[in-house]
Design a protein around this motif. Sequence first.
Motif, mmCIF file in Angstrom:
data_model
loop_
_atom_site.group_PDB
_atom_site.id
_atom_site.type_symbol
_atom_site.label_atom_id
_atom_site.label_comp_id
_atom_site.label_asym_id
_atom_site.label_seq_id
_atom_site.Cartn_x
_atom_site.Cartn_y
_atom_site.Cartn_z
ATOM 1 N N VAL A 51 0.958 -1.134 -0.091
ATOM 2 C CA VAL A 51 0.079 -0.150 -0.017
ATOM 3 C C VAL A 51 0.779 1.242 0.067
ATOM 4 N N HIS A 52 0.461 1.899 -0.992
ATOM 5 C CA HIS A 52 1.184 3.558 -0.869
ATOM 6 C C HIS A 52 0.480 4.563 -0.741
ATOM 7 N N ILE A 53 0.691 5.551 0.018
ATOM 8 C CA ILE A 53 -0.087 6.697 0.266
ATOM 9 C C ILE A 53 0.560 7.869 -0.252
ATOM 10 N N VAL A 54 -0.086 8.557 -1.197
ATOM 11 C CA VAL A 54 0.347 9.800 -1.666
ATOM 12 C C VAL A 54 -0.174 11.231 -0.779
ATOM 13 N N LEU A 55 0.896 11.917 -0.202
ATOM 14 C CA LEU A 55 0.569 12.793 0.477
ATOM 15 C C LEU A 55 0.882 14.134 -0.151
ATOM 16 N N GLY A 56 0.511 15.436 0.274
ATOM 17 C CA GLY A 56 0.763 16.741 -0.246
ATOM 18 C C GLY A 56 0.564 17.711 0.542
ATOM 19 N N ALA A 57 -0.551 18.381 0.515
ATOM 20 C CA ALA A 57 -0.933 19.556 1.776
ATOM 21 C C ALA A 57 -0.660 18.955 2.942
ATOM 22 N N SER A 58 0.176 19.587 3.713
ATOM 23 C CA SER A 58 0.180 19.521 5.129
ATOM 24 C C SER A 58 0.787 17.943 5.434
ATOM 25 N N ALA A 59 1.749 17.575 4.390
ATOM 26 C CA ALA A 59 2.325 16.435 4.623
ATOM 27 C C ALA A 59 3.065 16.073 5.820
ATOM 28 N N ALA A 60 3.694 17.008 6.150
ATOM 29 C CA ALA A 60 4.550 16.973 7.417
ATOM 30 C C ALA A 60 3.712 16.524 8.752
ATOM 31 N N GLU A 61 2.399 16.991 8.648
ATOM 32 C CA GLU A 61 1.796 16.949 9.823
ATOM 33 C C GLU A 61 0.892 15.424 9.759
ATOM 34 N N ILE A 62 0.900 14.648 8.686
ATOM 35 C CA ILE A 62 0.282 13.431 8.617
ATOM 36 C C ILE A 62 1.263 12.397 8.859
ATOM 37 N N PRO A 63 1.021 11.495 9.878
ATOM 38 C CA PRO A 63 1.874 10.128 10.058
ATOM 39 C C PRO A 63 1.665 9.076 8.791
ATOM 40 N N THR A 64 2.753 8.252 8.535
ATOM 41 C CA THR A 64 2.437 7.445 7.469
ATOM 42 C C THR A 64 1.813 6.214 8.184
ATOM 43 N N PRO A 65 0.557 5.652 7.738
ATOM 44 C CA PRO A 65 -0.185 4.465 8.435
ATOM 45 C C PRO A 65 0.703 3.448 8.354
ATOM 46 N N GLY A 66 0.803 2.603 9.610
ATOM 47 C CA GLY A 66 1.610 1.493 9.723
ATOM 48 C C GLY A 66 1.639 0.481 8.365
ATOM 49 N N GLY A 67 2.764 0.210 7.978
ATOM 50 C CA GLY A 67 2.787 -0.684 6.791
ATOM 51 C C GLY A 67 2.818 -0.161 5.334
ATOM 52 N N CYS A 68 2.331 1.296 5.260
ATOM 53 C CA CYS A 68 2.497 1.831 3.973
ATOM 54 C C CYS A 68 3.628 2.537 3.530
ATOM 55 N N HIS A 69 3.800 2.659 2.184
ATOM 56 C CA HIS A 69 5.016 3.381 1.771
ATOM 57 C C HIS A 69 4.469 4.493 1.430
ATOM 58 N N ARG A 70 5.119 5.904 1.865
ATOM 59 C CA ARG A 70 4.911 7.102 1.857
ATOM 60 C C ARG A 70 5.303 7.868 0.520
ATOM 61 N N VAL A 71 4.300 8.481 -0.197
ATOM 62 C CA VAL A 71 4.826 9.214 -1.383
ATOM 63 C C VAL A 71 4.353 10.809 -1.056
ATOM 64 N N VAL A 72 5.378 11.565 -1.228
ATOM 65 C CA VAL A 72 5.021 13.050 -1.383
ATOM 66 C C VAL A 72 4.878 13.584 -2.689
ATOM 67 N N ASN A 73 3.805 14.288 -2.820
ATOM 68 C CA ASN A 73 3.727 14.963 -4.362
ATOM 69 C C ASN A 73 3.745 16.428 -4.264
ATOM 70 N N PRO A 74 4.764 17.044 -4.574
ATOM 71 C CA PRO A 74 5.221 18.482 -4.368
ATOM 72 C C PRO A 74 4.289 19.277 -5.544
ATOM 73 N N ASP A 75 3.435 18.630 -6.117
ATOM 74 C CA ASP A 75 2.751 19.326 -7.160
ATOM 75 C C ASP A 75 1.171 19.018 -6.852
ATOM 76 N N TRP A 76 0.894 18.785 -5.688
ATOM 77 C CA TRP A 76 -0.420 18.499 -5.050
ATOM 78 C C TRP A 76 -1.464 19.530 -5.611
ATOM 79 N N SER A 77 -1.006 20.753 -5.596
ATOM 80 C CA SER A 77 -1.874 21.990 -5.769
ATOM 81 C C SER A 77 -2.443 21.787 -7.373
ATOM 82 N N ASP A 78 -1.833 21.272 -8.185
ATOM 83 C CA ASP A 78 -2.089 20.981 -9.558
ATOM 84 C C ASP A 78 -3.511 20.170 -9.758
ATOM 85 N N GLY A 79 -3.878 19.437 -8.748
ATOM 86 C CA GLY A 79 -4.950 18.557 -8.713
ATOM 87 C C GLY A 79 -4.816 17.335 -8.576
#
Length: 217
Positions: A51-79
């Motif tokens: 399981v991969h979770i894509v974060l963007g806005a407020s990514a630093a505040e959101i813990p990665t759920p257990g067992g997940c791979h974290r992906v941060v999208n710097p272009d999240w505001s594009d939609g």
Amino acid sequence: MRSRPRVAGLLLAAGAGRRLGGRPKALLRHRGRSLAEHAAANLADGGCDTVHIVLGASAAEIPTPGGCHRVVNPDWSDGMGSSLRAGLAALPEDAEAVVVLLVDQPGITPAAVARVIAAHREGAELAVAAYEGATGHPVLFTRAHFPGVARLAVGDAGARGHLRAHADRVVRVPCHDVAYPADVDTPADLRLLIGGGPAAPTGSWCGRVSLSADSTP
């Protein structure tokens, strides 16, 4: 003996929650845990091998759920399309297919995830959950479709354009009896989180949330 093809789960959770006053939806509580944890568990419990979770806005505040791979999208505001592209690019090479979920749909269940995966095991390359005439999440597509999905995933469009272009190959998987696809978008929708929603969704739920004929992002 050939091993079973691996199916990845992809959870899109990069939005800013503007209509909720800027509260990240991923941190909203549902059944004693965050929506991010809830949705990630549904993917894993439904049969996703990773399981991969894509974060963007407020990514630093959101813990990665257990067992997940974290992906941060710097272009999240594009939609949402940019988050889908970022997630697809991060999937392991041995993932033969992916199941996509949105973090703001607490009524999606492991049973719905398992049904679209079962459709894939039976030969479906493209599978979408069906709710009494409407389509929605979870959505599954095989690796052969990753480039096409990514090419049309622009703005707030996700896989919809690719699915429409290949409508004759899309398998609609009935899920109205095991899940409900309502979104938590506005303060009024927070009622969906109070008490965790109905314990056993029925067909009448879909009518109450006013689904369109095709609500697949």
